[in-house]
Design a protein around this motif. Structure first.
Motif, PDB file in Angstrom:
ATOM      1  N   ARG A 101       0.836  -1.202   0.000  1.00 47.18           N
ATOM      2  CA  ARG A 101       0.000   0.000   0.000  1.00 47.18           C
ATOM      3  C   ARG A 101       0.876   1.260   0.000  1.00 47.18           C
ATOM      4  N   ALA A 102       1.950   1.269   0.786  1.00 49.67           N
ATOM      5  CA  ALA A 102       2.837   2.437   0.833  1.00 49.67           C
ATOM      6  C   ALA A 102       3.543   2.639  -0.506  1.00 49.67           C
ATOM      7  N   PHE A 103       3.970   1.549  -1.134  1.00 49.16           N
ATOM      8  CA  PHE A 103       4.628   1.658  -2.438  1.00 49.16           C
ATOM      9  C   PHE A 103       3.646   2.131  -3.515  1.00 49.16           C
ATOM     10  N   THR A 104       2.415   1.641  -3.469  1.00 48.20           N
ATOM     11  CA  THR A 104       1.400   2.066  -4.442  1.00 48.20           C
ATOM     12  C   THR A 104       1.094   3.554  -4.285  1.00 48.20           C
ATOM     13  N   GLU A 105       0.965   4.011  -3.037  1.00 46.71           N
ATOM     14  CA  GLU A 105       0.714   5.438  -2.798  1.00 46.71           C
ATOM     15  C   GLU A 105       1.892   6.286  -3.287  1.00 46.71           C
ATOM     16  N   ALA A 106       3.113   5.794  -3.096  1.00 49.47           N
ATOM     17  CA  ALA A 106       4.294   6.529  -3.553  1.00 49.47           C
ATOM     18  C   ALA A 106       4.321   6.622  -5.075  1.00 49.47           C
ATOM     19  N   ARG A 107       3.946   5.524  -5.769  1.00 50.06           N
ATOM     20  CA  ARG A 107       3.910   5.540  -7.227  1.00 50.06           C
ATOM     21  C   ARG A 107       2.836   6.491  -7.735  1.00 50.06           C
ATOM     22  N   GLU A 108       1.700   6.546  -7.037  1.00 52.11           N
ATOM     23  CA  GLU A 108       0.626   7.445  -7.452  1.00 52.11           C
ATOM     24  C   GLU A 108       1.035   8.912  -7.280  1.00 52.11           C
ATOM     25  N   ARG A 109       1.830   9.203  -6.247  1.00 51.32           N
ATOM     26  CA  ARG A 109       2.318  10.570  -6.059  1.00 51.32           C
ATOM     27  C   ARG A 109       3.293  10.948  -7.164  1.00 51.32           C
ATOM     28  N   SER A 110       4.226  10.037  -7.445  1.00 52.15           N
ATOM     29  CA  SER A 110       5.208  10.291  -8.496  1.00 52.15           C
ATOM     30  C   SER A 110       5.775   8.967  -8.987  1.00 52.15           C
ATOM     31  N   PRO A 111       5.677   8.702 -10.297  1.00 48.70           N
ATOM     32  CA  PRO A 111       6.234   7.457 -10.828  1.00 48.70           C
ATOM     33  C   PRO A 111       7.761   7.430 -10.750  1.00 48.70           C
ATOM     34  N   GLU A 112       8.383   8.587 -10.583  1.00 48.80           N
ATOM     35  CA  GLU A 112       9.843   8.679 -10.508  1.00 48.80           C
ATOM     36  C   GLU A 112      10.365   8.557  -9.079  1.00 48.80           C
ATOM     37  N   THR A 113       9.546   8.100  -8.165  1.00 46.58           N
ATOM     38  CA  THR A 113       9.946   7.956  -6.769  1.00 46.58           C
ATOM     39  C   THR A 113      11.094   6.963  -6.652  1.00 46.58           C
ATOM     40  N   VAL A 114      12.093   7.345  -5.873  1.00 49.03           N
ATOM     41  CA  VAL A 114      13.221   6.463  -5.592  1.00 49.03           C
ATOM     42  C   VAL A 114      12.963   5.796  -4.249  1.00 49.03           C
ATOM     43  N   VAL A 115      13.092   4.485  -4.213  1.00 49.37           N
ATOM     44  CA  VAL A 115      12.937   3.745  -2.965  1.00 49.37           C
ATOM     45  C   VAL A 115      14.332   3.409  -2.458  1.00 49.37           C
ATOM     46  N   LEU A 116      14.668   3.945  -1.267  1.00 50.04           N
ATOM     47  CA  LEU A 116      15.982   3.729  -0.669  1.00 50.04           C
ATOM     48  C   LEU A 116      15.852   2.662   0.400  1.00 50.04           C
ATOM     49  N   PHE A 117      16.607   1.574   0.247  1.00 53.19           N
ATOM     50  CA  PHE A 117      16.561   0.461   1.190  1.00 53.19           C
ATOM     51  C   PHE A 117      17.754   0.558   2.134  1.00 53.19           C
ATOM     52  N   GLN A 118      17.468   0.564   3.428  1.00 54.05           N
ATOM     53  CA  GLN A 118      18.503   0.543   4.458  1.00 54.05           C
ATOM     54  C   GLN A 118      18.400  -0.801   5.162  1.00 54.05           C
ATOM     55  N   ALA A 119      19.173  -1.751   4.712  1.00 53.14           N
ATOM     56  CA  ALA A 119      19.099  -3.099   5.268  1.00 53.14           C
ATOM     57  C   ALA A 119      20.265  -3.333   6.218  1.00 53.14           C
ATOM     58  N   ASP A 120      19.987  -3.902   7.374  1.00 53.90           N
ATOM     59  CA  ASP A 120      21.005  -4.242   8.345  1.00 53.90           C
ATOM     60  C   ASP A 120      21.932  -5.306   7.760  1.00 53.90           C
ATOM     61  N   GLU A 121      23.179  -5.308   8.219  1.00 55.88           N
ATOM     62  CA  GLU A 121      24.142  -6.297   7.715  1.00 55.88           C
ATOM     63  C   GLU A 121      23.699  -7.729   7.990  1.00 55.88           C
ATOM     64  N   GLY A 122      22.961  -7.934   9.078  1.00 53.04           N
ATOM     65  CA  GLY A 122      22.560  -9.283   9.460  1.00 53.04           C
ATOM     66  C   GLY A 122      21.298  -9.787   8.799  1.00 53.04           C
ATOM     67  N   VAL A 123      20.670  -8.991   7.962  1.00 51.07           N
ATOM     68  CA  VAL A 123      19.424  -9.406   7.312  1.00 51.07           C
ATOM     69  C   VAL A 123      19.736 -10.401   6.200  1.00 51.07           C
ATOM     70  N   PRO A 124      18.990 -11.500   6.139  1.00 49.05           N
ATOM     71  CA  PRO A 124      19.201 -12.425   5.026  1.00 49.05           C
ATOM     72  C   PRO A 124      18.896 -11.731   3.689  1.00 49.05           C
ATOM     73  N   HIS A 125      19.704 -12.049   2.694  1.00 52.45           N
ATOM     74  CA  HIS A 125      19.581 -11.426   1.380  1.00 52.45           C
ATOM     75  C   HIS A 125      18.187 -11.637   0.788  1.00 52.45           C
ATOM     76  N   GLY A 126      17.614 -12.790   1.048  1.00 54.25           N
ATOM     77  CA  GLY A 126      16.292 -13.101   0.502  1.00 54.25           C
ATOM     78  C   GLY A 126      15.222 -12.147   0.995  1.00 54.25           C
ATOM     79  N   ARG A 127      15.299 -11.725   2.241  1.00 53.34           N
ATOM     80  CA  ARG A 127      14.300 -10.797   2.776  1.00 53.34           C
ATOM     81  C   ARG A 127      14.415  -9.428   2.113  1.00 53.34           C
ATOM     82  N   VAL A 128      15.638  -8.970   1.875  1.00 56.14           N
ATOM     83  CA  VAL A 128      15.838  -7.681   1.218  1.00 56.14           C
ATOM     84  C   VAL A 128      15.281  -7.744  -0.208  1.00 56.14           C
ATOM     85  N   VAL A 129      15.555  -8.826  -0.908  1.00 57.91           N
ATOM     86  CA  VAL A 129      15.050  -8.990  -2.279  1.00 57.91           C
ATOM     87  C   VAL A 129      13.524  -9.057  -2.267  1.00 57.91           C
ATOM     88  N   GLN A 130      12.948  -9.726  -1.280  1.00 56.69           N
ATOM     89  CA  GLN A 130      11.491  -9.825  -1.179  1.00 56.69           C
ATOM     90  C   GLN A 130      10.862  -8.436  -1.026  1.00 56.69           C
TER      91      GLN A 130
END
Length: 151
Positions: A101-130
């Motif tokens: 829902r948050a991503f859809t609202e961001a796209r509706e505001r602006s299709p050029e929205t940049v999503v910045l991911f701040q992932a902890d070093e200990g997070v499994p790679h699969g969760r970040v990709v998900q």
């Protein structure tokens, strides 16, 4: 200590001078005021510090990496992925449905929205990709990963 007795002099002992003016300073009200001000400052600075952070006070241990050429814009979305896999947007922990829902609202505001991911070093790679795939499924294609500058 009494000042200015009825004879205009020192007046002698305080017990003999029932009408003398006392020059003692009571610091109890002053101390109370300072303690109240201290509490007010502590509460407001904590609230201001929490309000100014995109990740809402969550500590994310970013991996080290080189500097990029991206700059944050007001319309960008920052997603923090904590060590236990929880995702935080705007200071609130969100599940996958709320993220969509948050991503859809961001796209509706602006299709050029940049999503910045701040992932902890200990997070499994699969969760970040998900979480990144949730953003892509919502129609956001400009994705970035935040890192710490090497020192």
């Amino acid at each position: 200590m009494a000042i200015g007795g009825p004879n205009g002099g020192d007046g002698g002992d305080d017990l003999e001078m029932p009408g003398g003016i006392f020059a003692d300073i009571n610091i109890t009200p002053l101390t109370d005021i300072f303690l109240v001000l201290l509490i007010i400052f502590m509460v407001t600075t904590t609230a201001i510090a929490e309000a100014g952070r995109d990740e809402g006070g969550f500590k994310v241990n970013l991996p080290k990496g080189g500097k990029g050429e991206t700059s944050a814009v007001a319309r960008d979305v920052t997603v923090a992925v904590l060590a236990d896999g929880r995702a935080v947007v705007g200071g609130k922990v969100q599940d996958d449905a709320e993220l969509r829902r948050a991503f859809t609202e961001a796209r509706e505001r602006s299709p050029e929205t940049v999503v910045l991911f701040q992932a902890d070093e200990g997070v499994p790679h699969g969760r970040v990709v998900q979480v990144m795939e949730l953003a892509r499924a919502a129609g956001l294609s400009r994705l970035a990963i935040a890192t710490r500058a090497e020192q």
